[in-house]
Design a protein around this motif. Structure first.
Motif, PDB file in Angstrom:
ATOM      1  N   TRP A 299       0.841  -1.199   0.000  1.00 20.62           N
ATOM      2  CA  TRP A 299       0.000   0.000   0.000  1.00 20.62           C
ATOM      3  C   TRP A 299       0.876   1.249   0.000  1.00 20.62           C
ATOM      4  CZ3 TRP A 299      -5.376   0.810   0.037  1.00 20.62           C
ATOM      5  CH2 TRP A 299      -6.139  -0.355  -0.082  1.00 20.62           C
ATOM      6  N   ILE A 300       1.873   1.233   0.864  1.00 24.31           N
ATOM      7  CA  ILE A 300       2.853   2.324   0.915  1.00 24.31           C
ATOM      8  C   ILE A 300       4.225   1.667   0.981  1.00 24.31           C
ATOM      9  CG2 ILE A 300       3.710   4.291   2.246  1.00 24.31           C
ATOM     10  CD1 ILE A 300       0.855   4.615   3.365  1.00 24.31           C
ATOM     11  N   SER A 301       5.174   2.171   0.202  1.00 30.93           N
ATOM     12  CA  SER A 301       6.477   1.518   0.205  1.00 30.93           C
ATOM     13  C   SER A 301       7.616   2.518   0.053  1.00 30.93           C
ATOM     14  CB  SER A 301       6.547   0.471  -0.908  1.00 30.93           C
ATOM     15  OG  SER A 301       6.512   1.101  -2.172  1.00 30.93           O
ATOM     16  N   TYR A 302       8.781   2.024   0.444  1.00 30.83           N
ATOM     17  CA  TYR A 302      10.020   2.774   0.306  1.00 30.83           C
ATOM     18  C   TYR A 302      11.066   1.804  -0.239  1.00 30.83           C
ATOM     19  CZ  TYR A 302      14.401   5.018   1.641  1.00 30.83           C
ATOM     20  OH  TYR A 302      15.663   5.558   1.626  1.00 30.83           O
ATOM     21  N   SER A 303      11.847   2.250  -1.188  1.00 35.10           N
ATOM     22  CA  SER A 303      12.908   1.408  -1.730  1.00 35.10           C
ATOM     23  C   SER A 303      14.067   2.295  -2.162  1.00 35.10           C
ATOM     24  CB  SER A 303      12.384   0.592  -2.920  1.00 35.10           C
ATOM     25  OG  SER A 303      13.408  -0.238  -3.429  1.00 35.10           O
ATOM     26  N   ASP A 304      15.281   1.861  -1.809  1.00 35.33           N
ATOM     27  CA  ASP A 304      16.468   2.624  -2.186  1.00 35.33           C
ATOM     28  C   ASP A 304      17.647   1.667  -2.312  1.00 35.33           C
ATOM     29  OD1 ASP A 304      17.994   4.967  -2.724  1.00 35.33           O
ATOM     30  OD2 ASP A 304      18.766   4.887  -0.668  1.00 35.33           O
ATOM     31  N   THR A 305      18.369   1.816  -3.392  1.00 35.01           N
ATOM     32  CA  THR A 305      19.562   0.997  -3.614  1.00 35.01           C
ATOM     33  C   THR A 305      20.794   1.831  -3.293  1.00 35.01           C
ATOM     34  OG1 THR A 305      18.428  -0.213  -5.370  1.00 35.01           O
ATOM     35  CG2 THR A 305      20.817  -0.400  -5.292  1.00 35.01           C
ATOM     36  N   GLY A 306      21.572   1.319  -2.337  1.00 29.27           N
ATOM     37  CA  GLY A 306      22.760   2.048  -1.906  1.00 29.27           C
ATOM     38  C   GLY A 306      23.923   1.872  -2.864  1.00 29.27           C
ATOM     39  N   LYS A 307      25.024   2.518  -2.552  1.00 27.27           N
ATOM     40  CA  LYS A 307      26.222   2.447  -3.395  1.00 27.27           C
ATOM     41  C   LYS A 307      26.787   1.043  -3.459  1.00 27.27           C
ATOM     42  CE  LYS A 307      27.517   7.249  -2.557  1.00 27.27           C
ATOM     43  NZ  LYS A 307      28.495   8.157  -1.951  1.00 27.27           N
ATOM     44  N   SER A 308      26.556   0.273  -2.402  1.00 27.06           N
ATOM     45  CA  SER A 308      27.066  -1.099  -2.372  1.00 27.06           C
ATOM     46  C   SER A 308      26.235  -2.053  -3.234  1.00 27.06           C
ATOM     47  CB  SER A 308      27.082  -1.609  -0.930  1.00 27.06           C
ATOM     48  OG  SER A 308      25.761  -1.643  -0.412  1.00 27.06           O
ATOM     49  N   GLY A 309      25.080  -1.559  -3.699  1.00 29.78           N
ATOM     50  CA  GLY A 309      24.203  -2.391  -4.517  1.00 29.78           C
ATOM     51  C   GLY A 309      23.098  -3.075  -3.734  1.00 29.78           C
ATOM     52  N   ASP A 310      23.128  -2.965  -2.413  1.00 28.80           N
ATOM     53  CA  ASP A 310      22.080  -3.546  -1.575  1.00 28.80           C
ATOM     54  C   ASP A 310      20.845  -2.652  -1.605  1.00 28.80           C
ATOM     55  OD1 ASP A 310      23.779  -5.589  -0.878  1.00 28.80           O
ATOM     56  OD2 ASP A 310      24.472  -4.592   0.959  1.00 28.80           O
ATOM     57  N   THR A 311      19.679  -3.297  -1.701  1.00 21.53           N
ATOM     58  CA  THR A 311      18.418  -2.545  -1.727  1.00 21.53           C
ATOM     59  C   THR A 311      17.787  -2.547  -0.346  1.00 21.53           C
ATOM     60  OG1 THR A 311      18.039  -3.138  -4.034  1.00 21.53           O
ATOM     61  CG2 THR A 311      16.127  -2.391  -2.786  1.00 21.53           C
ATOM     62  N   VAL A 312      17.482  -1.372   0.140  1.00 21.29           N
ATOM     63  CA  VAL A 312      16.767  -1.217   1.402  1.00 21.29           C
ATOM     64  C   VAL A 312      15.313  -0.937   1.062  1.00 21.29           C
ATOM     65  CG1 VAL A 312      16.552   0.170   3.499  1.00 21.29           C
ATOM     66  CG2 VAL A 312      18.821  -0.279   2.528  1.00 21.29           C
ATOM     67  N   TYR A 313      14.402  -1.708   1.655  1.00 24.06           N
ATOM     68  CA  TYR A 313      12.987  -1.498   1.351  1.00 24.06           C
ATOM     69  C   TYR A 313      12.143  -1.565   2.621  1.00 24.06           C
ATOM     70  CZ  TYR A 313      12.614  -6.613   1.666  1.00 24.06           C
ATOM     71  OH  TYR A 313      12.674  -7.905   2.106  1.00 24.06           O
ATOM     72  N   ASP A 314      10.997  -0.962   2.556  1.00 20.81           N
ATOM     73  CA  ASP A 314      10.026  -0.950   3.656  1.00 20.81           C
ATOM     74  C   ASP A 314       8.646  -0.894   3.009  1.00 20.81           C
ATOM     75  OD1 ASP A 314       8.828  -0.836   6.114  1.00 20.81           O
ATOM     76  OD2 ASP A 314       9.447   1.220   6.566  1.00 20.81           O
ATOM     77  N   ARG A 315       7.878  -1.974   3.120  1.00 22.82           N
ATOM     78  CA  ARG A 315       6.575  -2.057   2.454  1.00 22.82           C
ATOM     79  C   ARG A 315       5.471  -2.290   3.487  1.00 22.82           C
ATOM     80  NH1 ARG A 315       9.432  -6.077  -0.959  1.00 22.82           N
ATOM     81  NH2 ARG A 315      10.508  -4.872  -2.557  1.00 22.82           N
ATOM     82  N   PHE A 316       4.436  -1.469   3.380  1.00 24.53           N
ATOM     83  CA  PHE A 316       3.311  -1.562   4.309  1.00 24.53           C
ATOM     84  C   PHE A 316       2.111  -2.190   3.621  1.00 24.53           C
ATOM     85  CE2 PHE A 316       5.978   1.709   6.004  1.00 24.53           C
ATOM     86  CZ  PHE A 316       5.846   1.609   7.372  1.00 24.53           C
ATOM     87  N   GLY A 317       1.608  -3.269   4.208  1.00 23.50           N
ATOM     88  CA  GLY A 317       0.347  -3.852   3.775  1.00 23.50           C
ATOM     89  C   GLY A 317      -0.703  -3.605   4.839  1.00 23.50           C
ATOM     90  N   LEU A 318      -1.902  -4.065   4.593  1.00 22.51           N
ATOM     91  CA  LEU A 318      -2.961  -3.845   5.582  1.00 22.51           C
ATOM     92  C   LEU A 318      -2.745  -4.678   6.839  1.00 22.51           C
ATOM     93  CD1 LEU A 318      -6.119  -3.706   3.295  1.00 22.51           C
ATOM     94  CD2 LEU A 318      -4.739  -1.821   4.187  1.00 22.51           C
ATOM     95  N   HIS A 319      -2.062  -5.821   6.701  1.00 26.63           N
ATOM     96  CA  HIS A 319      -1.866  -6.703   7.854  1.00 26.63           C
ATOM     97  C   HIS A 319      -0.404  -7.094   8.076  1.00 26.63           C
ATOM     98  CE1 HIS A 319      -6.189  -6.987   7.837  1.00 26.63           C
ATOM     99  NE2 HIS A 319      -6.161  -7.390   6.596  1.00 26.63           N
ATOM    100  N   ARG A 320       0.474  -6.705   7.128  1.00 26.79           N
ATOM    101  CA  ARG A 320       1.892  -7.058   7.245  1.00 26.79           C
ATOM    102  C   ARG A 320       2.767  -5.881   6.848  1.00 26.79           C
ATOM    103  NH1 ARG A 320       3.541 -11.586   3.608  1.00 26.79           N
ATOM    104  NH2 ARG A 320       2.062 -10.616   2.198  1.00 26.79           N
ATOM    105  N   ARG A 321       3.949  -5.856   7.437  1.00 26.12           N
ATOM    106  CA  ARG A 321       4.971  -4.880   7.057  1.00 26.12           C
ATOM    107  C   ARG A 321       6.234  -5.672   6.720  1.00 26.12           C
ATOM    108  NH1 ARG A 321       7.412   0.054  10.821  1.00 26.12           N
ATOM    109  NH2 ARG A 321       8.739   1.001   9.195  1.00 26.12           N
ATOM    110  N   CYS A 322       6.752  -5.460   5.539  1.00 28.22           N
ATOM    111  CA  CYS A 322       7.942  -6.174   5.091  1.00 28.22           C
ATOM    112  C   CYS A 322       9.100  -5.196   4.990  1.00 28.22           C
ATOM    113  CB  CYS A 322       7.692  -6.842   3.729  1.00 28.22           C
ATOM    114  SG  CYS A 322       6.358  -8.053   3.777  1.00 28.22           S
ATOM    115  N   ARG A 323      10.211  -5.531   5.662  1.00 26.16           N
ATOM    116  CA  ARG A 323      11.386  -4.659   5.686  1.00 26.16           C
ATOM    117  C   ARG A 323      12.632  -5.470   5.395  1.00 26.16           C
ATOM    118  NH1 ARG A 323      11.122  -1.497  11.306  1.00 26.16           N
ATOM    119  NH2 ARG A 323      12.405   0.003  10.180  1.00 26.16           N
TER     120      ARG A 323
END
Length: 198
Positions: A30-54
């Motif tokens: 529903w709402i998300s954040y995603s960013d790929t750092g200089k090292s190539g690793d992706t940082v993400y934060d995703r909000f669902g109605l019943h779950r949050r995935c980070r």
């Protein structure tokens, strides 16, 4: 007069809308954040109605909102988010009831098709109101809660699926209503030739 072909087209649209509604509930996007750092690793934060995935959470996803987030100052956010989940669950129930209503009316013959569109339009209207309500609540929370003030957060796929599903429900209801008033009666009377005319 609403014809069987119109009901069939509307049913296909409603089934598609139901699938989108279920997908929006199941998918934590529903709402998300995603960013790929200089090292190539992706940082993400995703909000669902019943779950949050980070990306930093053990196992990836966790129940959301949890009880700690629902205490004190977080109770407003928690109650609002859970209300959205309730509205979407209710919308799925209405979608499924509407699909059953379509099948009953289509199998019931001409008489049911002549009057059944009113019930279906009302049910589709209720479904759309529930989904537009859920969509608006999430949009309001996104704009006003401190949790999402970090640059990079955005409304995501599930929010758009909810919006599309509600719009499809409205279009189906409008299509049924217009066809009921515009189309001529289905299978009107056929006058037999008088045998004396032969």
């Amino acid at each position: 007069m609403t014809r069987k072909a119109v009901y069939s087209a509307a049913l296909v649209a409603v089934v598609a809308a139901t699938a989108m509604t279920i997908a929006s509930i199941v998918t934590p996007n529903w709402i998300s954040y995603s960013d790929t750092g200089k090292s190539g690793d992706t940082v993400y934060d995703r909000f669902g109605l019943h779950r949050r995935c980070r990306s930093t959470a053990p196992g990836g996803c966790m129940h959301f909102p949890d009880e700690q987030q629902c205490e004190g100052d977080g109770s407003w956010f928690c109650n609002t988010w859970r209300t959205t989940g309730f509205l979407m669950s209710l919308a799925v129930v209405m979608d499924l009831v509407t699909v059953v209503g379509f099948l009953v009316i289509m199998a019931g013959g001409k008489a049911k098709r002549e009057t059944g569109w009113r019930i279906l339009c009302a049910m589709l209207g209720i479904t759309a109101i529930l989904e537009f309500g859920a969509m608006a609540i999430v949009g309001y929370v996104f704009d006003n809660d401190d949790l999402f003030h970090v640059p990079g957060y955005a409304l995501d796929v599930s929010w758009y699926l909810c919006t599309s599903s509600a719009a499809l429900a409205v279009l189906s209801a409008v299509g049924l209503a217009i066809s009921a008033f515009v189309l001529p009666p289905e299978e009107g009377y056929i006058f037999l030739r008088d045998s004396t005319d032969v």
